[in-house]
Design a protein around this motif. Sequence first.
Motif, PDB file in Angstrom:
ATOM      1  N   GLN A 523      72.237 140.333 -72.829  1.00 56.51           N
ATOM      2  CA  GLN A 523      73.507 140.285 -72.121  1.00 56.51           C
ATOM      3  C   GLN A 523      73.386 139.222 -71.039  1.00 56.51           C
ATOM      4  OE1 GLN A 523      73.139 144.441 -70.518  1.00 56.51           O
ATOM      5  NE2 GLN A 523      73.684 143.480 -68.575  1.00 56.51           N
ATOM      6  N   LEU A 524      74.515 138.775 -70.527  1.00 58.93           N
ATOM      7  CA  LEU A 524      74.488 137.794 -69.443  1.00 58.93           C
ATOM      8  C   LEU A 524      73.911 138.417 -68.180  1.00 58.93           C
ATOM      9  CD1 LEU A 524      77.950 136.059 -69.891  1.00 58.93           C
ATOM     10  CD2 LEU A 524      75.700 135.153 -70.506  1.00 58.93           C
ATOM     11  N   LEU A 525      73.210 137.605 -67.418  1.00 61.38           N
ATOM     12  CA  LEU A 525      72.647 138.081 -66.161  1.00 61.38           C
ATOM     13  C   LEU A 525      73.777 138.335 -65.159  1.00 61.38           C
ATOM     14  CD1 LEU A 525      70.205 138.523 -64.212  1.00 61.38           C
ATOM     15  CD2 LEU A 525      70.370 136.072 -63.670  1.00 61.38           C
ATOM     16  N   PRO A 526      73.916 139.573 -64.663  1.00 56.77           N
ATOM     17  CA  PRO A 526      74.971 139.830 -63.682  1.00 56.77           C
ATOM     18  C   PRO A 526      74.673 139.087 -62.375  1.00 56.77           C
ATOM     19  CG  PRO A 526      73.535 141.743 -63.896  1.00 56.77           C
ATOM     20  CD  PRO A 526      73.122 140.788 -64.978  1.00 56.77           C
ATOM     21  N   LYS A 527      75.726 138.587 -61.741  1.00 56.42           N
ATOM     22  CA  LYS A 527      75.544 137.864 -60.482  1.00 56.42           C
ATOM     23  C   LYS A 527      75.476 138.806 -59.295  1.00 56.42           C
ATOM     24  CE  LYS A 527      77.816 133.650 -62.161  1.00 56.42           C
ATOM     25  NZ  LYS A 527      78.910 132.669 -61.942  1.00 56.42           N
ATOM     26  N   THR A 528      76.134 139.951 -59.412  1.00 64.14           N
ATOM     27  CA  THR A 528      76.172 140.894 -58.301  1.00 64.14           C
ATOM     28  C   THR A 528      75.809 142.291 -58.775  1.00 64.14           C
ATOM     29  OG1 THR A 528      78.521 141.321 -58.661  1.00 64.14           O
ATOM     30  CG2 THR A 528      77.951 139.571 -57.095  1.00 64.14           C
ATOM     31  N   CYS A 529      75.408 143.127 -57.835  1.00 61.61           N
ATOM     32  CA  CYS A 529      75.071 144.515 -58.131  1.00 61.61           C
ATOM     33  C   CYS A 529      76.343 145.274 -58.516  1.00 61.61           C
ATOM     34  CB  CYS A 529      74.416 145.157 -56.912  1.00 61.61           C
ATOM     35  SG  CYS A 529      74.172 146.944 -57.059  1.00 61.61           S
ATOM     36  N   PRO A 530      76.328 145.966 -59.664  1.00 61.52           N
ATOM     37  CA  PRO A 530      77.544 146.680 -60.079  1.00 61.52           C
ATOM     38  C   PRO A 530      77.853 147.886 -59.200  1.00 61.52           C
ATOM     39  CG  PRO A 530      75.731 147.195 -61.550  1.00 61.52           C
ATOM     40  CD  PRO A 530      75.242 146.118 -60.641  1.00 61.52           C
ATOM     41  N   THR A 531      76.889 148.294 -58.362  1.00 58.85           N
ATOM     42  CA  THR A 531      77.095 149.476 -57.504  1.00 58.85           C
ATOM     43  C   THR A 531      77.660 149.105 -56.150  1.00 58.85           C
ATOM     44  OG1 THR A 531      75.254 150.604 -58.616  1.00 58.85           O
ATOM     45  CG2 THR A 531      75.966 151.477 -56.469  1.00 58.85           C
ATOM     46  N   CYS A 532      77.040 148.099 -55.494  1.00 56.24           N
ATOM     47  CA  CYS A 532      77.473 147.764 -54.137  1.00 56.24           C
ATOM     48  C   CYS A 532      78.010 146.341 -53.999  1.00 56.24           C
ATOM     49  CB  CYS A 532      76.332 147.981 -53.146  1.00 56.24           C
ATOM     50  SG  CYS A 532      74.947 146.832 -53.359  1.00 56.24           S
ATOM     51  N   GLY A 533      77.916 145.528 -55.029  1.00 53.55           N
ATOM     52  CA  GLY A 533      78.506 144.203 -55.002  1.00 53.55           C
ATOM     53  C   GLY A 533      77.664 143.117 -54.380  1.00 53.55           C
ATOM     54  N   LYS A 534      76.451 143.428 -53.934  1.00 51.98           N
ATOM     55  CA  LYS A 534      75.605 142.391 -53.343  1.00 51.98           C
ATOM     56  C   LYS A 534      74.974 141.526 -54.427  1.00 51.98           C
ATOM     57  CE  LYS A 534      74.565 145.015 -49.156  1.00 51.98           C
ATOM     58  NZ  LYS A 534      73.519 145.629 -48.321  1.00 51.98           N
ATOM     59  N   LYS A 535      74.625 140.285 -54.045  1.00 57.59           N
ATOM     60  CA  LYS A 535      74.028 139.356 -54.993  1.00 57.59           C
ATOM     61  C   LYS A 535      72.657 139.858 -55.415  1.00 57.59           C
ATOM     62  CE  LYS A 535      72.860 134.493 -55.670  1.00 57.59           C
ATOM     63  NZ  LYS A 535      72.812 133.143 -55.047  1.00 57.59           N
ATOM     64  N   VAL A 536      72.415 139.886 -56.726  1.00 56.82           N
ATOM     65  CA  VAL A 536      71.146 140.435 -57.233  1.00 56.82           C
ATOM     66  C   VAL A 536      69.998 139.476 -56.952  1.00 56.82           C
ATOM     67  CG1 VAL A 536      72.317 141.726 -59.048  1.00 56.82           C
ATOM     68  CG2 VAL A 536      71.421 139.433 -59.536  1.00 56.82           C
ATOM     69  N   ILE A 537      68.793 140.026 -56.942  1.00 49.75           N
ATOM     70  CA  ILE A 537      67.581 139.224 -56.782  1.00 49.75           C
ATOM     71  C   ILE A 537      66.771 139.298 -58.069  1.00 49.75           C
ATOM     72  CG2 ILE A 537      67.452 139.432 -54.281  1.00 49.75           C
ATOM     73  CD1 ILE A 537      65.378 141.651 -54.673  1.00 49.75           C
ATOM     74  N   GLU A 538      66.004 138.225 -58.322  1.00 48.51           N
ATOM     75  CA  GLU A 538      65.153 138.152 -59.510  1.00 48.51           C
ATOM     76  C   GLU A 538      63.706 138.055 -59.051  1.00 48.51           C
ATOM     77  OE1 GLU A 538      66.462 134.879 -61.960  1.00 48.51           O
ATOM     78  OE2 GLU A 538      68.522 135.127 -61.220  1.00 48.51           O
ATOM     79  N   LEU A 539      62.900 139.029 -59.424  1.00 45.25           N
ATOM     80  CA  LEU A 539      61.499 139.084 -59.009  1.00 45.25           C
ATOM     81  C   LEU A 539      60.586 139.061 -60.234  1.00 45.25           C
ATOM     82  CD1 LEU A 539      61.764 141.882 -56.282  1.00 45.25           C
ATOM     83  CD2 LEU A 539      61.870 139.398 -55.955  1.00 45.25           C
ATOM     84  N   GLY A 540      59.324 138.766 -59.977  1.00 43.56           N
ATOM     85  CA  GLY A 540      58.359 138.697 -61.068  1.00 43.56           C
ATOM     86  C   GLY A 540      58.408 137.341 -61.736  1.00 43.56           C
ATOM     87  N   SER A 541      57.257 136.884 -62.212  1.00 42.40           N
ATOM     88  CA  SER A 541      57.181 135.539 -62.776  1.00 42.40           C
ATOM     89  C   SER A 541      56.826 135.594 -64.249  1.00 42.40           C
ATOM     90  CB  SER A 541      56.124 134.713 -62.030  1.00 42.40           C
ATOM     91  OG  SER A 541      56.098 133.396 -62.513  1.00 42.40           O
ATOM     92  N   GLY A 542      57.392 134.666 -65.010  1.00 40.64           N
ATOM     93  CA  GLY A 542      57.067 134.499 -66.419  1.00 40.64           C
ATOM     94  C   GLY A 542      56.818 133.038 -66.710  1.00 40.64           C
ATOM     95  N   THR A 543      56.523 132.736 -67.968  1.00 43.28           N
ATOM     96  CA  THR A 543      56.175 131.364 -68.325  1.00 43.28           C
ATOM     97  C   THR A 543      57.317 130.391 -68.054  1.00 43.28           C
ATOM     98  OG1 THR A 543      56.803 131.911 -70.607  1.00 43.28           O
ATOM     99  CG2 THR A 543      54.470 131.998 -70.056  1.00 43.28           C
ATOM    100  N   GLN A 544      58.548 130.859 -68.153  1.00 47.19           N
ATOM    101  CA  GLN A 544      59.671 129.956 -67.931  1.00 47.19           C
ATOM    102  C   GLN A 544      59.793 129.584 -66.454  1.00 47.19           C
ATOM    103  OE1 GLN A 544      63.463 131.464 -69.275  1.00 47.19           O
ATOM    104  NE2 GLN A 544      64.072 129.459 -70.028  1.00 47.19           N
ATOM    105  N   ARG A 545      59.565 130.544 -65.566  1.00 50.60           N
ATOM    106  CA  ARG A 545      59.587 130.221 -64.136  1.00 50.60           C
ATOM    107  C   ARG A 545      58.426 129.291 -63.786  1.00 50.60           C
ATOM    108  NH1 ARG A 545      61.362 132.966 -59.113  1.00 50.60           N
ATOM    109  NH2 ARG A 545      62.101 134.745 -60.317  1.00 50.60           N
ATOM    110  N   ALA A 546      57.246 129.556 -64.394  1.00 46.06           N
ATOM    111  CA  ALA A 546      56.092 128.689 -64.139  1.00 46.06           C
ATOM    112  C   ALA A 546      56.368 127.268 -64.612  1.00 46.06           C
ATOM    113  CB  ALA A 546      54.863 129.252 -64.847  1.00 46.06           C
ATOM    114  N   GLU A 547      57.034 127.135 -65.745  1.00 48.56           N
ATOM    115  CA  GLU A 547      57.416 125.825 -66.265  1.00 48.56           C
ATOM    116  C   GLU A 547      58.306 125.092 -65.264  1.00 48.56           C
ATOM    117  OE1 GLU A 547      59.553 124.482 -70.387  1.00 48.56           O
ATOM    118  OE2 GLU A 547      60.514 126.068 -69.215  1.00 48.56           O
ATOM    119  N   GLN A 548      59.302 125.783 -64.742  1.00 45.78           N
ATOM    120  CA  GLN A 548      60.210 125.183 -63.775  1.00 45.78           C
ATOM    121  C   GLN A 548      59.457 124.773 -62.508  1.00 45.78           C
ATOM    122  OE1 GLN A 548      63.218 127.493 -61.265  1.00 45.78           O
ATOM    123  NE2 GLN A 548      64.522 126.724 -62.933  1.00 45.78           N
ATOM    124  N   GLU A 549      58.546 125.638 -62.085  1.00 41.94           N
ATOM    125  CA  GLU A 549      57.781 125.367 -60.870  1.00 41.94           C
ATOM    126  C   GLU A 549      56.878 124.144 -61.036  1.00 41.94           C
ATOM    127  OE1 GLU A 549      54.313 127.570 -58.203  1.00 41.94           O
ATOM    128  OE2 GLU A 549      55.646 128.784 -59.453  1.00 41.94           O
TER     129      GLU A 549
END
Length: 787
Positions: A523-549
């Motif tokens: 599914q598409l990554l939601p931009k905001t929390c469906p409960t309180c509406g705040k912008k979501v955060i993305e934690l944890g690293s994978g190979t794609q983030r390492a590639e970008q870094e």
Amino acid sequence: MHGVECIPMPPAGLFETDDSTPQDAPTSFVRVAVERSLDLSDGLTYAGPESNQPLAVGQRVTVPLGRGDAAAHGFVVAVGGPELLDGFDPNKVKRVRSASSTRLPEPLVELARWMSTYYCCPLGMVLATMVPAAVKASIGRRTITKLEPVPDPPADFDPGTPTARAAWDAIRQIPAGDFPIAAKDLAHRVGATNAGPINKLVKLGALREVTVETVRAPEAFWSESGAALAAPPELTPDQHAAVEGITRTLGTFAPHLLRGVTGSGKTEVYLRLIERVVELDKSAIVLVPEIALTPQTAERFLARFEHLGVAVLHSGLTGATRNKQWAAAASGAAKVVVGARSAVFAPVPDLGLIVVDEEHDQSYKQDQLPRYHARDVAVVRASIEHVPVVLGSATPSMESWHNAQTDRYTLWHLPARVAGLRMPAVEIVDMRTERKKRREQHGDPRTLESIGPTLASAIEQTLTAGGQAILLLNRRGFASYVACPDSNCGWVLGCDSCDTRMVVHRAQARRAYVRCHHCLAEQLLPKTCPTCGKKVIELGSGTQRAEQEIERRFGTTLGLIEGETFARVDSDTMRRASDYFDLLARFGRGELKLLVGTQMLAKGLDYPNVRLVGVLNADTSIGVPDFRACERTFQLVTQVAGRAGRGRDPGRVIVQTMSPDEPAIRLAAQHDFETFAKRELATRHASRLPPRWRMARVIVRDRDHDAADEHARGIAQAIRAAADEAVVVQGPAPCPIARVAEHFRFAIELFAPNPKSIQRALAAPRTAGLLKADARTAIDVDPVAVL
């Protein structure tokens, strides 16, 4: 090996009956294991075909099944006369409809019987697994006509014309083993300008036509990874001792464990042993984990034994090519078979040796019915065929190491690298300290980069000096945790169908999306929390983030541009075997300076210019709720570290971790397998876990939670009733991942000091029909994962 005891299974002597009464009662009968979920140890009894075609054990046949006489395929497991009927009326037994040319050797049928019992799988389904689908479907197979001389032609035979006489004289000089030969090829071989002389010899009866089945297909796809195929090197004293010691056991069953540090020349030992085997006119099977990921290793076998014929068996082949390779193995045209786990079933004649390279690798375990482990099946096949089996690894499985320590296996050591090369220096870096240092340097407390300052500096030094680097991060995707930043809210993005978190993936042509790595829902990554509406955060690293870094941090300073000078290597980017082969070829030529990827990079890569290996996060598997977590961590760190220092430069390995004092990581950094194994085996023994104790799991799954629970309780009760006092039965209890693809999962676990007790506990409910491997129930004997 996990044991070879065979427990009697459901009674034999069941028949497919026919209400009609034929005029002549059949006299020959066979028992057929049908390729269905019929859990019968000796299959169904059928009369021979009306054509009276003789049938053999291992032959694939078509038979009528059930009241509707539906056509079903199966394998002959016994041949005989009325004694197979056990007094049943022969006039009421159905006949075999037809037989194919596909046939398994009798030792493989015996192996299938053992597997059916040990892994709790219907015999027909085990036999079906042994033959590739492409072979059963005859993909690429065709019938052609060739020629051969008639037996014992008259000594005074005169072809008549000079051209025919010259052709006949030339034909008589061709070795008998080269026939049959196609007419066009035969004309070329005897120097005729056309097929006229050959056709005349056929008309005169000197040559006869024979029908031959062949498979038309391209050769097995292979790579050119840039690995140098040098002349055989001189053996070290340790290699020589292993070769000579194992050679002395040829012709007998003898299991050997070859433990050699990375780069110690285990493959050369295998090659020398195979040379000894083929000198005896016998064949060899070599298993490698995921052949598409170990092209350099397999290429060495292809290069060394090309003149003898090498069959390659792996999932990356086309159907026709797989059929052709299997036929080459079955006919003896290929003396050496190299392949992944299914190659353990290669139907080679005159087997002389089995080699299992990287025997610790989890890919040798099949995750579908039958859930066999190719390493253990290789040991049992070696026992049946009275040949030695060699298991090789730098980091042996605890099962194989335990067997070596208890003298079930003969242990051979290769403690040093060949050619005087040294093991790389390994440095453990505490990422807590690294991140603190990073914050002090840049003043950003939110920085969560994958590459710490120490590793970043080492990358710059290595690439500036002209070396190459490999970075391992055994986690795909961009981020593994999507949540609301407000701790009072607590919302976390999970999969709707599984009890797992979704993983973030990013693509250039589309908006970021999340994927479940278990059911593959997206599914598409939601931009905001469906409960309180705040912008979501993305934690944890994978190979794609390492590639970008990597591109962001080193693109300007080191010219690292994704796709041009460095590449990401994981199952998201390597869609086909050819993708991986092409990438390794570029890396071997020096076009790529750096690779970042998952455990795909830990297997079988040998490049002398790799001077740096970085493990971005050694903790990815430590926290997994699995008793093998420490073993896997040690193996992964050791194996990927072994990719460094294979040239003149001794190499450097940097292991980033949040747990620098974890024994598995610390001992891997010290290259101290024996201390780790001693500690691990002691822990397993105290906890009554494999390999000191044996284990089996029964997984029950259902879309309805209560139905799954009830079914699991019924099975557990039946197992407890059948188990002897030595067996410990735990559960049922929800699996660590309690729901996958909308199915609730409950596990029953059995532990016992010997395999026979576990087999008895499973056999009784299986015979009674209470325990059946189907869509709802999975039986996993000797599991390698418990999630």
